[in-house]
Design a protein around this motif. Structure first.
Motif, short mmCIF file in Angstrom:
data_model
loop_
_atom_site.label_atom_id
_atom_site.label_comp_id
_atom_site.label_asym_id
_atom_site.label_seq_id
_atom_site.Cartn_x
_atom_site.Cartn_y
_atom_site.Cartn_z
N LEU A 14 -3.31 8.68 -15.31
CA LEU A 14 -2.39 7.59 -15.05
C LEU A 14 -2.55 7.09 -13.62
O LEU A 14 -2.52 5.87 -13.37
CB LEU A 14 -0.95 8.05 -15.29
N ALA A 15 -2.74 8.01 -12.68
CA ALA A 15 -2.96 7.61 -11.28
C ALA A 15 -4.21 6.75 -11.16
O ALA A 15 -4.22 5.76 -10.42
CB ALA A 15 -3.08 8.85 -10.40
N ARG A 16 -5.26 7.08 -11.90
CA ARG A 16 -6.48 6.27 -11.86
C ARG A 16 -6.22 4.87 -12.42
O ARG A 16 -6.71 3.87 -11.88
CB ARG A 16 -7.60 6.94 -12.64
N ARG A 17 -5.47 4.79 -13.52
CA ARG A 17 -5.20 3.47 -14.10
C ARG A 17 -4.39 2.60 -13.15
O ARG A 17 -4.56 1.38 -13.12
CB ARG A 17 -4.46 3.63 -15.43
N MET A 18 -3.52 3.22 -12.37
CA MET A 18 -2.73 2.46 -11.40
C MET A 18 -3.60 1.82 -10.32
O MET A 18 -3.22 0.82 -9.72
CB MET A 18 -1.71 3.38 -10.70
N THR A 53 0.83 -1.20 0.00
CA THR A 53 0.00 0.00 0.00
C THR A 53 0.87 1.26 0.00
O THR A 53 0.53 2.26 -0.64
CB THR A 53 -0.93 0.02 1.22
N ARG A 54 2.00 1.20 0.69
CA ARG A 54 2.92 2.35 0.69
C ARG A 54 3.43 2.61 -0.73
O ARG A 54 3.48 3.76 -1.18
CB ARG A 54 4.07 2.08 1.64
N GLN A 55 3.80 1.53 -1.44
CA GLN A 55 4.28 1.68 -2.81
C GLN A 55 3.19 2.22 -3.73
O GLN A 55 3.45 3.04 -4.61
CB GLN A 55 4.80 0.35 -3.34
N LEU A 56 1.95 1.76 -3.52
CA LEU A 56 0.85 2.23 -4.36
C LEU A 56 0.58 3.71 -4.11
O LEU A 56 0.39 4.49 -5.06
CB LEU A 56 -0.41 1.40 -4.10
N ARG A 57 0.55 4.11 -2.84
CA ARG A 57 0.34 5.54 -2.54
C ARG A 57 1.44 6.39 -3.15
O ARG A 57 1.20 7.47 -3.69
CB ARG A 57 0.29 5.75 -1.02
N LEU A 87 1.06 9.38 -5.93
CA LEU A 87 1.66 10.70 -5.74
C LEU A 87 2.57 11.06 -6.91
O LEU A 87 2.54 12.18 -7.42
CB LEU A 87 2.45 10.73 -4.43
N SER A 88 3.41 10.11 -7.34
CA SER A 88 4.33 10.37 -8.44
C SER A 88 3.58 10.76 -9.71
O SER A 88 3.97 11.70 -10.41
CB SER A 88 5.20 9.13 -8.71
#
Length: 497
Positions: free
Chosen positions: A171-175, A153-157, A161-162
């Motif tokens: 792109l954040a939504r697709r992730m 979850t830390r990596q996903l957050r 953010l990136s």
């Protein structure tokens, strides 16, 4: 009257419970070796834990006779596969007792070898030890699953953010397909930059994390570069529009955390659309620089008019367009990396994007070659930063080559630019302004500036920290305010000459 056997059983079981408690308190997974050695000390047998049908030994007492495992191979296969729960056999002169542990195949098998059949109390203790090992291993697996989940979850957050800092909300939504954070459905956000001890930062993230790995309608991300920074992205409606209105959600939580702990400070950005998260970060960094001297240790970014907002619009955009035209044929990755390095150190960009510093430098070298600029020079970076800001705020049409084109020097000599520079530098004392000028002249090398002024490097940094607080600009942490002071000093010096 309690007999000696009962006293022994109580004593050894208490010892086993103490060992369990000790291992649980460490929180680092089961130490099977310690449990097996403890059992050996109690009843004098040698013990091994075999974890699969191939007879792999996970751990054993120092004197365990491993040669017996060859003769036990067919039995271990049946026990590991769930066909038998316990078995007793003879291997040469050794009495061997095996107990399968746990409900799932392949089941580990506890193998106990001794010169004679153990007494009933010893057999009971072997079974108790097997049960304890089962629980400890299950707890260890749960801890590993929890740690893996927290890491994931830390990596996903961080990835979300990136993407937002790169101006890519889609792109954040697709992730996050399948578990889209509510923040990505908002129209606008604010960025809260909390400065606190690193251990507190990690605890805050865990405390307010929801089952999806996010933070309700917000996102709390441990900064990968500044270990005492917590980057919090919250929907715009959590911060009141005017003083006196009620804070909501995690905005109220963050303000309370700062209020309750004198070690905390916080900077708050203005409201921005999702694709402008990088600008929000820059504003929050500026506000954080001013926060230590604020009565509440919280500072909000006040809508200072940016330089690009006071320049003659058409002429400024034409200048920016000509400067940036070579980037039209550059790779998007190089351009995106260049944009990010205008607002944060190269090391921060490398960690943000999961790249090496050498890779970031290589992309910047390509940009330098395209633009004909030396991006190690602070004045060149300031010019590029201004051009990018002009281009992103309102891209210009192709310039009219029948009209004379303005240079950056022409743009900075206007009356409105002069008024902007005066307002920017007005709060500075003369000695701090001299320090700031020397630092810029030394290309932000504090040691060189110290030599030029005949003072210590520490004094330079102390003056710059004061400048940060007075101007409300970040100069030494992320460095997002350097470009403003470069332009302001240039304009002021040009007017004075």
């Amino acid at each position: 009257m309690v007999d000696a056997g009962a006293q022994w059983r109580v004593g050894v079981l208490e010892g086993l419970l103490r060992e369990v408690g000790l291992q649980a308190s460490r929180g680092v997974g089961p130490d099977v070796q310690r449990v097996l050695e403890w059992l050996h000390r109690q009843i004098g047998v040698h013990v091994a834990l075999v974890t699969d049908e191939a007879g792999t030994v996970e751990s054993s007492t120092a004197g365990f006779p491993r040669e017996v495992l060859g003769t036990l191979a067919p039995l271990l296969v049946r026990m590991s596969g769930g066909q038998l729960a316990a078995a007793v056999t003879q291997s040469g002169a050794l009495h061997v007792r095996c107990e399968a542990l746990g409900p799932h195949e392949p089941r580990p098998v506890l193998v106990v070898a001794g010169p004679s059949k153990p007494a009933p109390d010893a057999i009971a203790l072997i079974s108790h030890t097997g049960s304890v090992l089962t629980l400890l291993r299950r707890a260890g697996r749960s801890d590993r699953i929890w740690r893996d989940y927290q890491h994931g979850t830390r990596q996903l957050r961080f990835a979300v953010l990136s993407a937002l800092l790169s101006g890519e909300p889609l792109l954040a939504r697709r992730m996050t397909t399948g578990a889209i954070p509510p923040l990505l459905d908002a129209e606008r956000l604010r960025l809260y930059l909390l400065q606190c001890p690193p251990a507190d930062r990690d605890k805050i993230v865990r405390t307010y994390q929801d089952p999806s790995g996010y933070h309700g309608s917000g996102l709390m991300v441990q900064c990968p570069v500044f270990k005492n920074h917590l980057i919090c992205l919250l929907t715009d409606d959590e911060e009141p529009d005017s003083p006196g209105q009620q804070l909501r959600g995690h905005a109220e939580t963050l303000h309370r955390l700062v209020r309750d702990d004198p070690r905390y400070t916080m900077g708050v950005s203005g409201s921005h659309p999702l694709h402008a998260a990088a600008e929000a970060y820059s504003q929050a960094a500026h506000a954080l620089a001013a926060a230590p001297t604020a009565p509440s240790r919280v500072a909000s970014y006040h809508g200072r008019t940016p330089l690009e907002g006071v320049l003659p619009r058409q002429a400024a955009q034409e200048w920016a367009r000509i400067l940036l035209r070579p980037l039209d044929t550059a790779t998007k990755t190089s351009t995106d990396i260049t944009r990010l390095t205008m607002n944060m150190p190269r090391s921060a960009v490398a960690k943000l994007l999961g790249l090496s510093r050498n890779t970031v430098t290589a992309h910047l070298k390509r940009t330098e070659a395209s633009l004909g600029l030396n991006l190690t020079d602070i004045r060149c970076r300031a010019a590029l930063h201004l051009a990018l800001a002009l281009n992103s705020s309102h891209p210009a049409p192709e310039p009219d080559y029948d009209q004379p084109l303005s240079t950056l020097d022409d743009l900075l000599r206007t009356e409105r630019a002069a008024a902007w520079a005066t307002a920017t530098l007005r709060p500075l004392q003369a000695r701090h302004r001299r320090t700031l000028q020397a630092w810029i002249d030394a290309n932000t090398d504090a040691q060189e500036a110290a030599r030029a002024l005949g003072i210590s490097r520490n004094t330079i940094r102390t003056h710059l920290r004061t400048v940060e607080s007075v101007l409300g600009l970040d100069l030494l942490t992320a460095g997002t305010g350097i470009h403003d002071v470069v332009h302001a000093l240039y304009i002021a010096n040009t007017r004075a000459s």
